[in-house]
Design a protein around this motif. Sequence first.
Motif, PDB file in Angstrom:
ATOM      1  N   GLY A  45       2.479  12.763   4.560  1.00  0.00           N
ATOM      2  CA  GLY A  45       3.161  11.566   5.008  1.00  0.00           C
ATOM      3  C   GLY A  45       2.292  10.335   4.973  1.00  0.00           C
ATOM      4  O   GLY A  45       2.702   9.276   5.430  1.00  0.00           O
ATOM      5  N   ILE A  46       1.082  10.430   4.419  1.00  0.00           N
ATOM      6  CA  ILE A  46       0.163   9.297   4.379  1.00  0.00           C
ATOM      7  C   ILE A  46       0.073   8.730   2.964  1.00  0.00           C
ATOM      8  O   ILE A  46       0.293   7.557   2.735  1.00  0.00           O
ATOM      9  N   GLY A  47      -0.233   9.581   1.995  1.00  0.00           N
ATOM     10  CA  GLY A  47      -0.309   9.135   0.612  1.00  0.00           C
ATOM     11  C   GLY A  47      -1.385   8.096   0.399  1.00  0.00           C
ATOM     12  O   GLY A  47      -2.441   8.118   1.029  1.00  0.00           O
ATOM     13  N   ALA A  48      -1.136   7.153  -0.497  1.00  0.00           N
ATOM     14  CA  ALA A  48      -2.081   6.073  -0.776  1.00  0.00           C
ATOM     15  C   ALA A  48      -1.955   5.011   0.308  1.00  0.00           C
ATOM     16  O   ALA A  48      -0.856   4.550   0.614  1.00  0.00           O
ATOM     17  N   VAL A  49      -3.087   4.619   0.887  1.00  0.00           N
ATOM     18  CA  VAL A  49      -3.063   3.724   2.044  1.00  0.00           C
ATOM     19  C   VAL A  49      -3.656   2.362   1.715  1.00  0.00           C
ATOM     20  O   VAL A  49      -4.458   2.217   0.796  1.00  0.00           O
ATOM     21  N   ALA A  50      -3.241   1.368   2.503  1.00  0.00           N
ATOM     22  CA  ALA A  50      -3.834   0.033   2.438  1.00  0.00           C
ATOM     23  C   ALA A  50      -3.910  -0.526   3.851  1.00  0.00           C
ATOM     24  O   ALA A  50      -3.068  -0.218   4.700  1.00  0.00           O
ATOM     25  N   PHE A  51      -4.931  -1.342   4.084  1.00  0.00           N
ATOM     26  CA  PHE A  51      -5.098  -2.036   5.357  1.00  0.00           C
ATOM     27  C   PHE A  51      -5.242  -3.516   5.036  1.00  0.00           C
ATOM     28  O   PHE A  51      -6.155  -3.913   4.306  1.00  0.00           O
ATOM     29  N   PHE A  52      -4.327  -4.329   5.561  1.00  0.00           N
ATOM     30  CA  PHE A  52      -4.321  -5.751   5.229  1.00  0.00           C
ATOM     31  C   PHE A  52      -4.066  -6.556   6.494  1.00  0.00           C
ATOM     32  O   PHE A  52      -3.013  -6.432   7.120  1.00  0.00           O
ATOM     33  N   TYR A  53      -5.052  -7.386   6.862  1.00  0.00           N
ATOM     34  CA  TYR A  53      -4.930  -8.171   8.087  1.00  0.00           C
ATOM     35  C   TYR A  53      -4.770  -9.662   7.804  1.00  0.00           C
ATOM     36  O   TYR A  53      -4.973 -10.494   8.688  1.00  0.00           O
ATOM     37  N   GLY A  54      -4.402  -9.997   6.573  1.00  0.00           N
ATOM     38  CA  GLY A  54      -4.185 -11.388   6.205  1.00  0.00           C
ATOM     39  C   GLY A  54      -2.887 -11.930   6.782  1.00  0.00           C
ATOM     40  O   GLY A  54      -2.017 -11.186   7.249  1.00  0.00           O
ATOM     41  N   ALA A  55      -2.739 -13.253   6.732  1.00  0.00           N
ATOM     42  CA  ALA A  55      -1.578 -13.909   7.330  1.00  0.00           C
ATOM     43  C   ALA A  55      -0.350 -13.869   6.426  1.00  0.00           C
ATOM     44  O   ALA A  55       0.779 -13.918   6.906  1.00  0.00           O
ATOM     45  N   ASN A  56      -0.558 -13.779   5.124  1.00  0.00           N
ATOM     46  CA  ASN A  56       0.559 -13.837   4.177  1.00  0.00           C
ATOM     47  C   ASN A  56       0.781 -12.462   3.562  1.00  0.00           C
ATOM     48  O   ASN A  56       0.109 -12.078   2.605  1.00  0.00           O
ATOM     49  N   TYR A 282      -9.799   3.944   0.900  1.00  0.00           N
ATOM     50  CA  TYR A 282      -9.359   2.553   0.783  1.00  0.00           C
ATOM     51  C   TYR A 282     -10.593   1.671   0.840  1.00  0.00           C
ATOM     52  O   TYR A 282     -11.421   1.803   1.747  1.00  0.00           O
ATOM     53  N   VAL A 283     -10.729   0.776  -0.139  1.00  0.00           N
ATOM     54  CA  VAL A 283     -11.902  -0.090  -0.222  1.00  0.00           C
ATOM     55  C   VAL A 283     -11.436  -1.529  -0.395  1.00  0.00           C
ATOM     56  O   VAL A 283     -10.655  -1.837  -1.299  1.00  0.00           O
ATOM     57  N   ALA A 284     -11.923  -2.410   0.481  1.00  0.00           N
ATOM     58  CA  ALA A 284     -11.523  -3.816   0.431  1.00  0.00           C
ATOM     59  C   ALA A 284     -12.651  -4.681   0.983  1.00  0.00           C
ATOM     60  O   ALA A 284     -13.762  -4.201   1.236  1.00  0.00           O
ATOM     61  N   ASP A 285     -12.359  -5.976   1.180  1.00  0.00           N
ATOM     62  CA  ASP A 285     -13.354  -6.897   1.726  1.00  0.00           C
ATOM     63  C   ASP A 285     -13.564  -6.634   3.214  1.00  0.00           C
ATOM     64  O   ASP A 285     -12.755  -5.968   3.871  1.00  0.00           O
ATOM     65  N   GLY A 286     -14.644  -7.189   3.766  1.00  0.00           N
ATOM     66  CA  GLY A 286     -15.023  -6.902   5.140  1.00  0.00           C
ATOM     67  C   GLY A 286     -14.021  -7.321   6.187  1.00  0.00           C
ATOM     68  O   GLY A 286     -13.960  -6.726   7.264  1.00  0.00           O
ATOM     69  N   GLY A 287     -13.209  -8.324   5.911  1.00  0.00           N
ATOM     70  CA  GLY A 287     -12.213  -8.776   6.876  1.00  0.00           C
ATOM     71  C   GLY A 287     -10.825  -8.246   6.602  1.00  0.00           C
ATOM     72  O   GLY A 287      -9.880  -8.586   7.319  1.00  0.00           O
ATOM     73  N   LEU A 288     -10.692  -7.419   5.552  1.00  0.00           N
ATOM     74  CA  LEU A 288      -9.393  -6.885   5.133  1.00  0.00           C
ATOM     75  C   LEU A 288      -8.378  -8.010   4.943  1.00  0.00           C
ATOM     76  O   LEU A 288      -7.216  -7.912   5.347  1.00  0.00           O
ATOM     77  N   GLN A 289      -8.844  -9.058   4.276  1.00  0.00           N
ATOM     78  CA  GLN A 289      -8.001 -10.226   4.011  1.00  0.00           C
ATOM     79  C   GLN A 289      -7.442 -10.229   2.591  1.00  0.00           C
ATOM     80  O   GLN A 289      -6.614 -11.080   2.254  1.00  0.00           O
ATOM     81  N   THR A 290      -7.908  -9.307   1.770  1.00  0.00           N
ATOM     82  CA  THR A 290      -7.411  -9.188   0.401  1.00  0.00           C
ATOM     83  C   THR A 290      -6.894  -7.771   0.186  1.00  0.00           C
ATOM     84  O   THR A 290      -7.244  -6.853   0.933  1.00  0.00           O
ATOM     85  N   ILE A 291      -6.069  -7.594  -0.825  1.00  0.00           N
ATOM     86  CA  ILE A 291      -5.537  -6.269  -1.127  1.00  0.00           C
ATOM     87  C   ILE A 291      -6.605  -5.477  -1.862  1.00  0.00           C
ATOM     88  O   ILE A 291      -7.077  -5.881  -2.924  1.00  0.00           O
ATOM     89  N   GLY A 292      -6.992  -4.361  -1.278  1.00  0.00           N
ATOM     90  CA  GLY A 292      -8.066  -3.561  -1.836  1.00  0.00           C
ATOM     91  C   GLY A 292      -7.575  -2.478  -2.769  1.00  0.00           C
ATOM     92  O   GLY A 292      -6.505  -2.578  -3.368  1.00  0.00           O
ATOM     93  N   MET A 293      -8.359  -1.423  -2.861  1.00  0.00           N
ATOM     94  CA  MET A 293      -8.103  -0.384  -3.851  1.00  0.00           C
ATOM     95  C   MET A 293      -8.038   0.983  -3.190  1.00  0.00           C
ATOM     96  O   MET A 293      -8.842   1.331  -2.340  1.00  0.00           O
ATOM     97  N   SER A 294      -7.020   1.747  -3.595  1.00  0.00           N
ATOM     98  CA  SER A 294      -6.900   3.154  -3.225  1.00  0.00           C
ATOM     99  C   SER A 294      -6.475   3.863  -4.497  1.00  0.00           C
ATOM    100  O   SER A 294      -7.010   3.603  -5.559  1.00  0.00           O
ATOM    101  N   HIS A 295      -5.496   4.745  -4.414  1.00  0.00           N
ATOM    102  CA  HIS A 295      -4.859   5.310  -5.591  1.00  0.00           C
ATOM    103  C   HIS A 295      -3.398   4.913  -5.534  1.00  0.00           C
ATOM    104  O   HIS A 295      -2.786   4.928  -4.475  1.00  0.00           O
ATOM    105  N   SER A 296      -2.814   4.591  -6.663  1.00  0.00           N
ATOM    106  CA  SER A 296      -1.390   4.269  -6.669  1.00  0.00           C
ATOM    107  C   SER A 296      -0.586   5.440  -6.130  1.00  0.00           C
ATOM    108  O   SER A 296       0.342   5.285  -5.359  1.00  0.00           O
TER     109      SER A 296
END
Length: 311
Positions: A45-56, A282-296
Amino acid sequence: MTASSFARLGVSWIVVACAAVVILLLSVAWVRPALAACKRASSTGIGAVAFFYGANVQAERFEPFDTVVIEPDSGFDPRAHTAHCPNWYAYVSVGEVTKERAYYAQMPKTWFAGSNAAWSSTVVDQSASGWPAFFVDQIIKPLWERGYRGFFLDTLDSYQLVAKTDAERMQQQAGIGAVLRELKARYPQARLILNRGFEILPQVHDQVAAVAFESLFGRWDQANQRYDEVPGNDREWLLAQAREIHERYSLPVISIDYCPPEDEACRRQIVQKISTLGIVPYVADGGLQTIGMSHSIIKDAEPLTKVSLTR
C-alpha cells in the motif's frame, strides 16, 4: 425501440440520445486509465513515495508516485484530486510545534517541555494530560474533514531532547503510544507512516502502514545549511533498525535522503543504493521543496539480507 418509436421522439431527441452515448463512452475512456493507474501500488500500500513540503502542490506532477506526503498548510485540497493516483498523506508533527501552526495558541504552555533551536520549534511533553485528545481533535480531525486519510507522523524522537533519565524516556514513549491509540480509536481507517519512532514500535506496530527514517547515504545538515555524506557507523545502525522492522513486523521501510536539487546524478545513485537494500527510496533537496526521485513503479520490498557496506 422501433423506427416508428424514434420517429415519435423526433430528430432532436435522437441527437440528444446519441450525444449522451458518446459522452458516456468518452467518460469511460478517461476514467479507466485513471482507475488502472491507481492500482499500481504494491501490496504494502506504499509503492513509490514522495515527500513535498512546498507551497505549490501541482497534483499532476505527482502522478508517477503512489504515496505523496505534503504540508497541509499549503492549502492543497486532496478532495479535488481524487482522480490522480497518489494516496495523499498529510505531514503532522507529534513531538514539536511551531508558532506558525493554527493550534499553537490553544496549547497550554505547561505542555511545552523544551525547544529545538535548529528548527525554531517547541518540544511537546507527550505525557501531558489531555494531549492525546487535543492532538486528535485539533490537528487530525480538521485534516480528516479536509479529505486526508493518511498521516506522516514526524518528530517522534524529539522527547529525547528533554527526557534525561530512563524513567522520563519511558514516560514520553508511553505518551506517544497513547496519542497513536487515540488517533486510531477515533479514525480506524487512518493510515499512518512513522518517521523513526523505533522505541515505540513494539507497542504500536500494528497501528502503522510503514516506517521511515532519514539519511541512509545523503543527509542535510540544517544547522550548517549543507549536504553531507552519512558516516558508515550511522548507516549501519539505521540498517540494523530496518532489518528488525522487516523481520519482526513485516512493515515496509522508507529512507528519505538528500542531495542538492541540481545534482541529478547524486539522486539517481542514492536511489539505486537504497533500492538494492530492499528499502523504499526517496531523494530530494534538504527542505523537500522540490519534487525528488524514487521509482515510478516500485516492486514490493524484498526482506533485507545481510549486507556489507564499505565504511
